[in-house]
Design a protein around this motif. Structure first.
Motif, PDB file in Angstrom:
ATOM      1  N   LEU A 129      41.111  41.309  35.531  1.00  0.00           N
ATOM      2  CA  LEU A 129      41.791  40.015  35.463  1.00  0.00           C
ATOM      3  C   LEU A 129      42.774  39.924  34.286  1.00  0.00           C
ATOM      4  CD1 LEU A 129      38.927  37.551  36.409  1.00  0.00           C
ATOM      5  CD2 LEU A 129      41.150  37.689  37.522  1.00  0.00           C
ATOM      6  N   ASP A 130      42.519  40.723  33.220  1.00  0.00           N
ATOM      7  CA  ASP A 130      43.411  40.682  32.050  1.00  0.00           C
ATOM      8  C   ASP A 130      44.840  41.109  32.406  1.00  0.00           C
ATOM      9  OD1 ASP A 130      41.446  39.793  30.439  1.00  0.00           O
ATOM     10  OD2 ASP A 130      40.874  41.783  29.708  1.00  0.00           O
ATOM     11  N   GLU A 131      44.941  41.943  33.491  1.00  0.00           N
ATOM     12  CA  GLU A 131      46.279  42.401  33.915  1.00  0.00           C
ATOM     13  C   GLU A 131      47.165  41.221  34.313  1.00  0.00           C
ATOM     14  OE1 GLU A 131      45.982  45.011  37.332  1.00  0.00           O
ATOM     15  OE2 GLU A 131      44.139  45.861  36.545  1.00  0.00           O
ATOM     16  N   LEU A 132      46.527  40.089  34.619  1.00  0.00           N
ATOM     17  CA  LEU A 132      47.288  38.967  35.194  1.00  0.00           C
ATOM     18  C   LEU A 132      47.526  37.835  34.195  1.00  0.00           C
ATOM     19  CD1 LEU A 132      45.445  38.765  38.649  1.00  0.00           C
ATOM     20  CD2 LEU A 132      47.408  40.148  38.049  1.00  0.00           C
ATOM     21  N   LYS A 133      47.361  38.129  32.893  1.00  0.00           N
ATOM     22  CA  LYS A 133      47.388  37.007  31.944  1.00  0.00           C
ATOM     23  C   LYS A 133      48.763  36.342  31.798  1.00  0.00           C
ATOM     24  CE  LYS A 133      47.259  39.780  27.682  1.00  0.00           C
ATOM     25  NZ  LYS A 133      47.012  41.123  28.172  1.00  0.00           N
ATOM     26  N   ASN A 134      49.813  36.994  32.278  1.00  0.00           N
ATOM     27  CA  ASN A 134      51.141  36.374  32.153  1.00  0.00           C
ATOM     28  C   ASN A 134      51.472  35.407  33.290  1.00  0.00           C
ATOM     29  OD1 ASN A 134      51.640  37.638  29.775  1.00  0.00           O
ATOM     30  ND2 ASN A 134      52.459  39.480  30.789  1.00  0.00           N
ATOM     31  N   TYR A 135      50.561  35.267  34.246  1.00  0.00           N
ATOM     32  CA  TYR A 135      50.823  34.343  35.369  1.00  0.00           C
ATOM     33  C   TYR A 135      50.375  32.920  35.013  1.00  0.00           C
ATOM     34  CZ  TYR A 135      51.963  38.215  38.457  1.00  0.00           C
ATOM     35  OH  TYR A 135      52.559  39.310  39.035  1.00  0.00           O
ATOM     36  N   ASP A 136      51.057  31.941  35.615  1.00  0.00           N
ATOM     37  CA  ASP A 136      50.680  30.535  35.391  1.00  0.00           C
ATOM     38  C   ASP A 136      49.439  30.175  36.203  1.00  0.00           C
ATOM     39  OD1 ASP A 136      53.022  29.381  33.786  1.00  0.00           O
ATOM     40  OD2 ASP A 136      53.982  30.555  35.376  1.00  0.00           O
ATOM     41  N   LEU A 137      49.322  30.796  37.373  1.00  0.00           N
ATOM     42  CA  LEU A 137      48.164  30.522  38.234  1.00  0.00           C
ATOM     43  C   LEU A 137      47.755  31.803  38.951  1.00  0.00           C
ATOM     44  CD1 LEU A 137      46.216  28.534  39.735  1.00  0.00           C
ATOM     45  CD2 LEU A 137      48.072  28.063  41.331  1.00  0.00           C
ATOM     46  N   ILE A 138      46.442  32.074  38.975  1.00  0.00           N
ATOM     47  CA  ILE A 138      45.919  33.261  39.682  1.00  0.00           C
ATOM     48  C   ILE A 138      44.999  32.753  40.787  1.00  0.00           C
ATOM     49  CG2 ILE A 138      44.498  35.361  39.404  1.00  0.00           C
ATOM     50  CD1 ILE A 138      45.418  34.761  36.260  1.00  0.00           C
ATOM     51  N   ILE A 139      45.235  33.210  42.014  1.00  0.00           N
ATOM     52  CA  ILE A 139      44.394  32.765  43.132  1.00  0.00           C
ATOM     53  C   ILE A 139      43.698  33.993  43.714  1.00  0.00           C
ATOM     54  CG2 ILE A 139      44.327  31.514  45.325  1.00  0.00           C
ATOM     55  CD1 ILE A 139      46.954  30.158  44.545  1.00  0.00           C
ATOM     56  N   LEU A 140      42.366  34.003  43.629  1.00  0.00           N
ATOM     57  CA  LEU A 140      41.611  35.157  44.124  1.00  0.00           C
ATOM     58  C   LEU A 140      41.160  34.919  45.557  1.00  0.00           C
ATOM     59  CD1 LEU A 140      39.329  36.005  41.056  1.00  0.00           C
ATOM     60  CD2 LEU A 140      41.497  37.078  41.706  1.00  0.00           C
ATOM     61  N   CYS A 141      41.700  35.704  46.487  1.00  0.00           N
ATOM     62  CA  CYS A 141      41.305  35.609  47.914  1.00  0.00           C
ATOM     63  C   CYS A 141      40.728  36.958  48.307  1.00  0.00           C
ATOM     64  CB  CYS A 141      42.517  35.296  48.779  1.00  0.00           C
ATOM     65  SG  CYS A 141      43.358  33.776  48.366  1.00  0.00           S
ATOM     66  N   VAL A 142      39.723  37.424  47.572  1.00  0.00           N
ATOM     67  CA  VAL A 142      39.240  38.800  47.759  1.00  0.00           C
ATOM     68  C   VAL A 142      37.954  38.876  48.596  1.00  0.00           C
ATOM     69  CG1 VAL A 142      40.450  39.936  45.862  1.00  0.00           C
ATOM     70  CG2 VAL A 142      38.352  38.699  45.378  1.00  0.00           C
ATOM     71  N   GLY A 143      37.784  37.918  49.508  1.00  0.00           N
ATOM     72  CA  GLY A 143      36.659  37.987  50.437  1.00  0.00           C
ATOM     73  C   GLY A 143      35.406  37.294  49.935  1.00  0.00           C
ATOM     74  N   GLY A 144      34.315  37.425  50.717  1.00  0.00           N
ATOM     75  CA  GLY A 144      33.086  36.687  50.441  1.00  0.00           C
ATOM     76  C   GLY A 144      32.382  37.105  49.171  1.00  0.00           C
ATOM     77  N   ILE A 152      34.039  33.777  36.851  1.00  0.00           N
ATOM     78  CA  ILE A 152      34.780  32.517  37.029  1.00  0.00           C
ATOM     79  C   ILE A 152      33.838  31.380  37.396  1.00  0.00           C
ATOM     80  CG2 ILE A 152      36.612  31.383  38.380  1.00  0.00           C
ATOM     81  CD1 ILE A 152      37.578  34.369  38.809  1.00  0.00           C
ATOM     82  N   ALA A 153      33.041  31.602  38.459  1.00  0.00           N
ATOM     83  CA  ALA A 153      32.139  30.547  38.920  1.00  0.00           C
ATOM     84  C   ALA A 153      30.742  30.843  38.390  1.00  0.00           C
ATOM     85  CB  ALA A 153      32.145  30.513  40.439  1.00  0.00           C
ATOM     86  N   LYS A 154      30.449  30.346  37.197  1.00  0.00           N
ATOM     87  CA  LYS A 154      29.162  30.685  36.576  1.00  0.00           C
ATOM     88  C   LYS A 154      28.039  29.774  37.053  1.00  0.00           C
ATOM     89  CE  LYS A 154      30.883  33.309  32.770  1.00  0.00           C
ATOM     90  NZ  LYS A 154      31.657  33.225  31.586  1.00  0.00           N
ATOM     91  N   LEU A 260      41.738  30.454  40.227  1.00  0.00           N
ATOM     92  CA  LEU A 260      41.110  29.718  41.339  1.00  0.00           C
ATOM     93  C   LEU A 260      40.549  30.691  42.375  1.00  0.00           C
ATOM     94  CD1 LEU A 260      40.791  26.954  42.964  1.00  0.00           C
ATOM     95  CD2 LEU A 260      43.018  27.503  43.976  1.00  0.00           C
ATOM     96  N   ILE A 261      39.380  30.366  42.919  1.00  0.00           N
ATOM     97  CA  ILE A 261      38.834  31.156  44.042  1.00  0.00           C
ATOM     98  C   ILE A 261      39.240  30.428  45.315  1.00  0.00           C
ATOM     99  CG2 ILE A 261      36.730  32.049  45.136  1.00  0.00           C
ATOM    100  CD1 ILE A 261      35.344  31.784  42.393  1.00  0.00           C
ATOM    101  N   LEU A 262      39.629  31.167  46.343  1.00  0.00           N
ATOM    102  CA  LEU A 262      40.015  30.549  47.620  1.00  0.00           C
ATOM    103  C   LEU A 262      39.532  31.428  48.784  1.00  0.00           C
ATOM    104  CD1 LEU A 262      41.780  27.935  47.944  1.00  0.00           C
ATOM    105  CD2 LEU A 262      43.658  29.417  48.577  1.00  0.00           C
ATOM    106  N   GLY A 263      39.381  30.847  49.951  1.00  0.00           N
ATOM    107  CA  GLY A 263      38.995  31.620  51.139  1.00  0.00           C
ATOM    108  C   GLY A 263      37.490  31.813  51.212  1.00  0.00           C
ATOM    109  N   GLU A 264      37.095  32.957  51.795  1.00  0.00           N
ATOM    110  CA  GLU A 264      35.672  33.241  52.004  1.00  0.00           C
ATOM    111  C   GLU A 264      34.879  33.233  50.689  1.00  0.00           C
ATOM    112  OE1 GLU A 264      33.756  34.656  55.181  1.00  0.00           O
ATOM    113  OE2 GLU A 264      35.071  32.992  55.607  1.00  0.00           O
ATOM    114  N   GLY A 265      35.542  33.501  49.577  1.00  0.00           N
ATOM    115  CA  GLY A 265      34.870  33.501  48.273  1.00  0.00           C
ATOM    116  C   GLY A 265      34.417  32.115  47.863  1.00  0.00           C
ATOM    117  N   LEU A 266      35.079  31.087  48.399  1.00  0.00           N
ATOM    118  CA  LEU A 266      34.743  29.699  48.049  1.00  0.00           C
ATOM    119  C   LEU A 266      33.635  29.172  48.957  1.00  0.00           C
ATOM    120  CD1 LEU A 266      36.113  28.039  45.894  1.00  0.00           C
ATOM    121  CD2 LEU A 266      37.529  26.997  47.641  1.00  0.00           C
TER     122      LEU A 266
END
Ligand SMILES: Cc1cc2nc3c(=O)[nH]c(=O)nc-3n(C[C@H](O)[C@H](O)[C@H](O)COP(=O)(O)OP(=O)(O)OC[C@H]3O[C@@H](n4cnc5c(N)ncnc54)[C@H](O)[C@@H]3O)c2cc1C
Length: 369
Positions: A129-144, A152-154, A260-266
């Motif tokens: 996730l550190d690779e993405l620190k320059n983005y304003d918003l990161i949306i993870l849609c990486v499945g269930g 992220i979701a503790k 943010l988590i989105l998709g099956e991960g949510l």
């Protein structure tokens, strides 16, 4: 003005659709990270509601009408020890109740939309996730299931292993006017989803032990069951058999900082009511409205309440619908003590016009009535 940068990870239906929708917001630049060398072989179909179909249609310019097979009627059957009861028929005279599409074909169409919408496609197996620190918003849609969600979701998720397997496949047939149907059979619910004149797909959710005991003869078992259900006289051809373990998982936390988590991960839900991607599409619609609002006001998404707004507006419906699907699944599960009472309820459902109307509205629009 410098553009705000959003990175979406994952090129399943959720990631691709989110990228294509958000790319249309002025003032936004989208990058999409997709695994290298993974072939698009999702040989499944997905049923979406009329409202969601309209949303998809508005956002994909090259969407051919042939990609979506409409359905005006849905028939539901319940199997008792003595008979099969057709306990509910949902009809719509002037519009469609739902549309079925082949996942791989819609994914290919969405992939073609990527360059058209100036989305930067990065092919790599994303690891940190550190690779993405320059983005304003990161949306993870990486499945269930993904290790990324743990950071992220503790808060504890609502989880359930159904100990069931969804068997899916395509059936070629010569039967005229086959309707969309759901059979609550003693082995488990079997959905029939026509997606062209001579093809339908099926989703049969069975106990894991039943699947394991019959794994070597699954094709013949499915063939025999479908032939018997529809009294097919001619031979049918079955292809693309796949299997998926079934679970329920509902996140209590949707985001942390600007991730943010989105998709099956949510939310991963039982396929019995075909609601998983329908919920995702409503999530994407709401996220799009919120992002448009903040970016339109010139507010940085990173330092705004955008993700809190998203959580507050989507969590109630996602929880209620997912638990509602779970309750539906439990109701129709065989239970020798409750089955006689269920038969009485089921026989009374057929004439209940209010229930029919309510079922149609909820499955079409969710809870945004
Ligand atoms: C049997 C079955 C039937 C269903 N039927 C219906 C239905 O009729 N109606 C309905 O609404 N819903 C249905 N669903 C739900 C629907 O299939 C999903 O909601 C939908 O496919 C969205 O999935 P997704 O994109 O969130 O996740 P996935 O499809 O799992 O996609 C995740 C993507 O992330 C990528 N990825 C993972 N890790 C990385 C990484 N480290 N780097 C880069 N990329 C990565 C993967 O390669 C993959 O492409 C069904 C589900 C099942 C199991």
């Amino acid at each position: 003005m410098t553009k705000q940068r959003i990175c979406i990870v994952g090129d399943g239906l959720s990631g691709l659709m989110t990228a294509v929708v958000l790319a249309k917001v002025p003032g936004i630049e989208i990058s999409l990270i997709a695994k290298k060398g993974v072939k698009n072989v999702d040989k499944r179909t997905t049923a979406i509601s009329d409202t969601n179909y309209k949303f998809v249609n508005q956002n994909i310019t090259s969407l051919g009408s042939k990609l979506f097979w409409p359905s005006k009627k849905i028939e539901l059957f319940y199997e008792t020890s003595k008979e099969r009861i057709n306990f509910l028929n949902l009809n719509e005279a002037n519009s469609n109740l739902m549309y079925v599409f082949e996942n791989d074909k819609v994914k290919s169409t969405l992939l073609k939309e990527i360059p058209k919408n100036k989305i930067k496609l990065i092919r790599k197996d994303f690891k940190n996730l550190d690779e993405l620190k320059n983005y304003d918003l990161i949306i993870l849609c990486v499945g269930g299931q993904s290790k990324f969600y743990d950071n992220i979701a503790k808060k504890r998720s609502i989880k359930k292993d159904y100990k069931e397997i969804a068997i899916t496949g395509y059936v070629r047939h010569n039967h005229k006017n086959l309707n969309t149907s759901q059979f609550f059979l003693k082995e488990g619910p079997l959905a029939i989803l026509p997606f062209s004149k001579n093809y339908f797909s099926f989703v049969w959710s069975v106990k894991k032990s039943f699947f394991e005991n019959n794994s070597k003869r699954i094709i013949n078992l499915v063939k025999g069951k479908i032939t018997e259900l529809f009294n097919f006289e001619q031979d049918i051809a079955i292809s693309n058999i796949q299997s998926y373990p079934i679970s329920l998982r509902l996140r209590r936390q949707y985001h942390q900082k600007n991730i943010l988590i989105l998709g099956e991960g949510l939310h991963t839900v039982h396929p019995v009511a075909g609601q998983g991607f329908n919920l995702v599409l409503r999530d994407i619609k709401k996220l799009n409205e919120i992002i448009k609002y903040y970016v339109g006001l010139g507010i940085s998404i990173k330092n705004s309440y955008a993700l809190n707004d998203f959580y507050n507006s989507r969590k109630p419906e996602n929880t209620i619908i997912s638990l509602g699907v779970d309750a539906t699944h439990s109701f129709f599960k065989q239970n020798k003590y409750l089955d006689p009472f269920k038969e009485i309820i089921i026989k009374n459902i057929k004439n209940n016009e209010t229930l029919k109307k309510f079922s149609k509205i909820i499955s079409n629009q969710g809870l945004s009535l």
